[in-house]
Design a protein around this motif. Structure first.
Motif, PDB file in Angstrom:
ATOM      1  N   VAL A 137       0.862  -1.176   0.000  1.00 21.74           N
ATOM      2  CA  VAL A 137       0.000   0.000   0.000  1.00 21.74           C
ATOM      3  C   VAL A 137       0.901   1.230   0.000  1.00 21.74           C
ATOM      4  CG1 VAL A 137      -1.779   1.291   1.227  1.00 21.74           C
ATOM      5  CG2 VAL A 137      -1.843  -1.210   1.211  1.00 21.74           C
ATOM      6  N   ALA A 138       0.721   2.049  -1.037  1.00 18.91           N
ATOM      7  CA  ALA A 138       1.550   3.254  -1.174  1.00 18.91           C
ATOM      8  C   ALA A 138       1.194   4.265  -0.089  1.00 18.91           C
ATOM      9  CB  ALA A 138       1.327   3.866  -2.560  1.00 18.91           C
ATOM     10  N   MET A 139       2.078   5.199   0.129  1.00 17.93           N
ATOM     11  CA  MET A 139       1.850   6.232   1.131  1.00 17.93           C
ATOM     12  C   MET A 139       0.610   7.068   0.808  1.00 17.93           C
ATOM     13  SD  MET A 139       5.780   7.275   1.984  1.00 17.93           S
ATOM     14  CE  MET A 139       5.422   8.351   3.362  1.00 17.93           C
ATOM     15  N   CYS A 140       0.222   7.141  -0.469  1.00 23.60           N
ATOM     16  CA  CYS A 140      -0.975   7.877  -0.883  1.00 23.60           C
ATOM     17  C   CYS A 140      -2.246   7.072  -0.645  1.00 23.60           C
ATOM     18  CB  CYS A 140      -0.876   8.268  -2.358  1.00 23.60           C
ATOM     19  SG  CYS A 140      -0.944   6.844  -3.487  1.00 23.60           S
ATOM     20  N   GLY A 141      -2.105   5.784  -0.308  1.00 20.42           N
ATOM     21  CA  GLY A 141      -3.247   4.926  -0.046  1.00 20.42           C
ATOM     22  C   GLY A 141      -3.574   3.942  -1.159  1.00 20.42           C
ATOM     23  N   ARG A 142      -2.944   4.089  -2.305  1.00 17.39           N
ATOM     24  CA  ARG A 142      -3.222   3.182  -3.429  1.00 17.39           C
ATOM     25  C   ARG A 142      -2.636   1.809  -3.139  1.00 17.39           C
ATOM     26  NH1 ARG A 142      -5.026   3.605  -8.416  1.00 17.39           N
ATOM     27  NH2 ARG A 142      -4.909   5.873  -8.392  1.00 17.39           N
ATOM     28  N   GLU A 143      -3.461   0.767  -3.352  1.00 11.50           N
ATOM     29  CA  GLU A 143      -2.976  -0.600  -3.184  1.00 11.50           C
ATOM     30  C   GLU A 143      -2.309  -1.036  -4.482  1.00 11.50           C
ATOM     31  OE1 GLU A 143      -4.482  -5.015  -1.827  1.00 11.50           O
ATOM     32  OE2 GLU A 143      -5.760  -3.271  -1.466  1.00 11.50           O
ATOM     33  N   LEU A 144      -1.085  -1.510  -4.366  1.00  7.93           N
ATOM     34  CA  LEU A 144      -0.295  -1.936  -5.526  1.00  7.93           C
ATOM     35  C   LEU A 144      -0.229  -3.461  -5.579  1.00  7.93           C
ATOM     36  CD1 LEU A 144       2.560   0.654  -5.006  1.00  7.93           C
ATOM     37  CD2 LEU A 144       0.633   0.835  -6.586  1.00  7.93           C
ATOM     38  N   ARG A 145       0.083  -3.978  -6.750  1.00  2.00           N
ATOM     39  CA  ARG A 145       0.220  -5.425  -6.914  1.00  2.00           C
ATOM     40  C   ARG A 145       1.309  -5.944  -5.962  1.00  2.00           C
ATOM     41  NH1 ARG A 145      -1.123  -7.782 -12.026  1.00  2.00           N
ATOM     42  NH2 ARG A 145       0.605  -9.170 -11.598  1.00  2.00           N
ATOM     43  N   PRO A 146       1.085  -7.078  -5.319  1.00  2.00           N
ATOM     44  CA  PRO A 146       2.110  -7.641  -4.429  1.00  2.00           C
ATOM     45  C   PRO A 146       3.418  -7.955  -5.156  1.00  2.00           C
ATOM     46  CG  PRO A 146       0.015  -8.751  -4.091  1.00  2.00           C
ATOM     47  CD  PRO A 146      -0.147  -7.862  -5.291  1.00  2.00           C
ATOM     48  N   ASP A 147       3.328  -8.244  -6.461  1.00  2.00           N
ATOM     49  CA  ASP A 147       4.526  -8.582  -7.232  1.00  2.00           C
ATOM     50  C   ASP A 147       5.054  -7.390  -8.043  1.00  2.00           C
ATOM     51  OD1 ASP A 147       2.406  -8.456  -9.014  1.00  2.00           O
ATOM     52  OD2 ASP A 147       3.021 -10.211 -10.156  1.00  2.00           O
ATOM     53  N   ALA A 148       4.616  -6.169  -7.705  1.00  2.00           N
ATOM     54  CA  ALA A 148       5.065  -4.981  -8.433  1.00  2.00           C
ATOM     55  C   ALA A 148       6.574  -4.795  -8.290  1.00  2.00           C
ATOM     56  CB  ALA A 148       4.353  -3.739  -7.911  1.00  2.00           C
ATOM     57  N   GLU A 149       7.177  -4.288  -9.351  1.00  3.11           N
ATOM     58  CA  GLU A 149       8.615  -4.021  -9.319  1.00  3.11           C
ATOM     59  C   GLU A 149       8.930  -3.064  -8.183  1.00  3.11           C
ATOM     60  OE1 GLU A 149      12.149  -2.056 -12.055  1.00  3.11           O
ATOM     61  OE2 GLU A 149      10.226  -2.509 -12.983  1.00  3.11           O
ATOM     62  N   SER A 150      10.023  -3.319  -7.489  1.00  3.29           N
ATOM     63  CA  SER A 150      10.475  -2.477  -6.383  1.00  3.29           C
ATOM     64  C   SER A 150      11.861  -1.948  -6.665  1.00  3.29           C
ATOM     65  CB  SER A 150      10.522  -3.272  -5.075  1.00  3.29           C
ATOM     66  OG  SER A 150       9.255  -3.729  -4.724  1.00  3.29           O
ATOM     67  N   ARG A 151      12.105  -0.757  -6.203  1.00  4.57           N
ATOM     68  CA  ARG A 151      13.427  -0.135  -6.301  1.00  4.57           C
ATOM     69  C   ARG A 151      13.736   0.558  -4.980  1.00  4.57           C
ATOM     70  NH1 ARG A 151      13.558   2.535 -12.356  1.00  4.57           N
ATOM     71  NH2 ARG A 151      13.069   0.602 -13.457  1.00  4.57           N
ATOM     72  N   GLY A 202       5.283  11.567  -2.917  1.00  4.77           N
ATOM     73  CA  GLY A 202       6.484  12.389  -2.818  1.00  4.77           C
ATOM     74  C   GLY A 202       6.408  13.390  -1.684  1.00  4.77           C
ATOM     75  N   ALA A 203       5.267  14.060  -1.561  1.00  3.45           N
ATOM     76  CA  ALA A 203       5.103  15.051  -0.497  1.00  3.45           C
ATOM     77  C   ALA A 203       5.177  14.394   0.881  1.00  3.45           C
ATOM     78  CB  ALA A 203       3.771  15.785  -0.674  1.00  3.45           C
ATOM     79  N   LEU A 204       4.515  13.256   1.033  1.00  4.11           N
ATOM     80  CA  LEU A 204       4.536  12.554   2.317  1.00  4.11           C
ATOM     81  C   LEU A 204       5.927  12.018   2.641  1.00  4.11           C
ATOM     82  CD1 LEU A 204       1.141  10.680   1.970  1.00  4.11           C
ATOM     83  CD2 LEU A 204       1.655  12.576   3.531  1.00  4.11           C
ATOM     84  N   TYR A 205       6.589  11.472   1.640  1.00  6.16           N
ATOM     85  CA  TYR A 205       7.947  10.933   1.824  1.00  6.16           C
ATOM     86  C   TYR A 205       8.906  12.034   2.280  1.00  6.16           C
ATOM     87  CZ  TYR A 205      12.482   8.970   0.430  1.00  6.16           C
ATOM     88  OH  TYR A 205      13.780   8.538   0.397  1.00  6.16           O
ATOM     89  N   LEU A 206       8.847  13.186   1.620  1.00  3.59           N
ATOM     90  CA  LEU A 206       9.750  14.275   1.979  1.00  3.59           C
ATOM     91  C   LEU A 206       9.500  14.792   3.391  1.00  3.59           C
ATOM     92  CD1 LEU A 206       9.924  16.234  -1.371  1.00  3.59           C
ATOM     93  CD2 LEU A 206      11.685  14.766  -0.348  1.00  3.59           C
ATOM     94  N   ARG A 207       8.287  14.713   3.866  1.00  4.26           N
ATOM     95  CA  ARG A 207       7.986  15.128   5.246  1.00  4.26           C
ATOM     96  C   ARG A 207       8.461  14.098   6.268  1.00  4.26           C
ATOM     97  NH1 ARG A 207       4.503  19.199   6.497  1.00  4.26           N
ATOM     98  NH2 ARG A 207       3.665  20.324   4.732  1.00  4.26           N
ATOM     99  N   GLU A 208       8.533  12.840   5.840  1.00  3.82           N
ATOM    100  CA  GLU A 208       8.867  11.753   6.756  1.00  3.82           C
ATOM    101  C   GLU A 208      10.365  11.460   6.857  1.00  3.82           C
ATOM    102  OE1 GLU A 208       7.501   7.292   6.462  1.00  3.82           O
ATOM    103  OE2 GLU A 208       5.821   8.598   6.989  1.00  3.82           O
ATOM    104  N   VAL A 209      11.094  11.725   5.787  1.00  6.69           N
ATOM    105  CA  VAL A 209      12.508  11.374   5.739  1.00  6.69           C
ATOM    106  C   VAL A 209      13.343  12.603   6.050  1.00  6.69           C
ATOM    107  CG1 VAL A 209      14.359  10.537   4.233  1.00  6.69           C
ATOM    108  CG2 VAL A 209      12.085   9.561   4.062  1.00  6.69           C
ATOM    109  N   PRO A 210      14.227  12.507   7.026  1.00  7.09           N
ATOM    110  CA  PRO A 210      15.066  13.668   7.339  1.00  7.09           C
ATOM    111  C   PRO A 210      16.001  14.017   6.191  1.00  7.09           C
ATOM    112  CG  PRO A 210      15.803  11.731   8.554  1.00  7.09           C
ATOM    113  CD  PRO A 210      14.546  11.336   7.823  1.00  7.09           C
ATOM    114  N   SER A 211      16.139  15.299   5.948  1.00  2.00           N
ATOM    115  CA  SER A 211      17.038  15.723   4.869  1.00  2.00           C
ATOM    116  C   SER A 211      18.487  15.723   5.358  1.00  2.00           C
ATOM    117  CB  SER A 211      16.661  17.124   4.383  1.00  2.00           C
ATOM    118  OG  SER A 211      16.800  18.041   5.439  1.00  2.00           O
TER     119      SER A 211
END
Length: 99
Positions: free
Chosen positions: A54-68, A85-94
């Protein structure tokens, strides 16, 4: 607060040691949303916490989706989800910048 960074199968794992002695780990993975089913081409990249689908935006992705690793954020041909992107930038320290 002191911290360190390690690389692993799912990208960087940032840890920070708080004054209380606890360790907080944050792990993020970039995962694909596909145009069609079965998947043929990536439509959009999303950011996922940990090993989930489940993406940070709430979208459910395929369990076998490519990951990076999260270091791939912004470095692909396909677009990235703006909300993730907006949520990630708020969560990860710069990283500190030398001036």
């Amino acid at each position: 607060m002191e911290g360190s960074e390690e690389s692993g199968e799912y990208g960087r794992v940032r840890t920070s040691t708080e004054e209380s002695g606890g360790v907080v780990a944050m792990r993020h993975v970039v995962r694909a949303e596909y145009k069609d089913d079965p998947p043929d081409a990536v439509k959009t990249w999303h950011m996922v916490r940990g090993d989930g689908n489940v993406a940070m935006c709430g979208r459910e992705l395929r369990p076998d989706a490519e990951s990076r690793p999260d270091t791939a954020w912004g470095r692909t041909r396909e677009p990235f989800c703006h909300t993730c992107g907006a949520l990630y930038l708020r969560e990860v320290p710069s990283e500190p910048v030398d001036v």
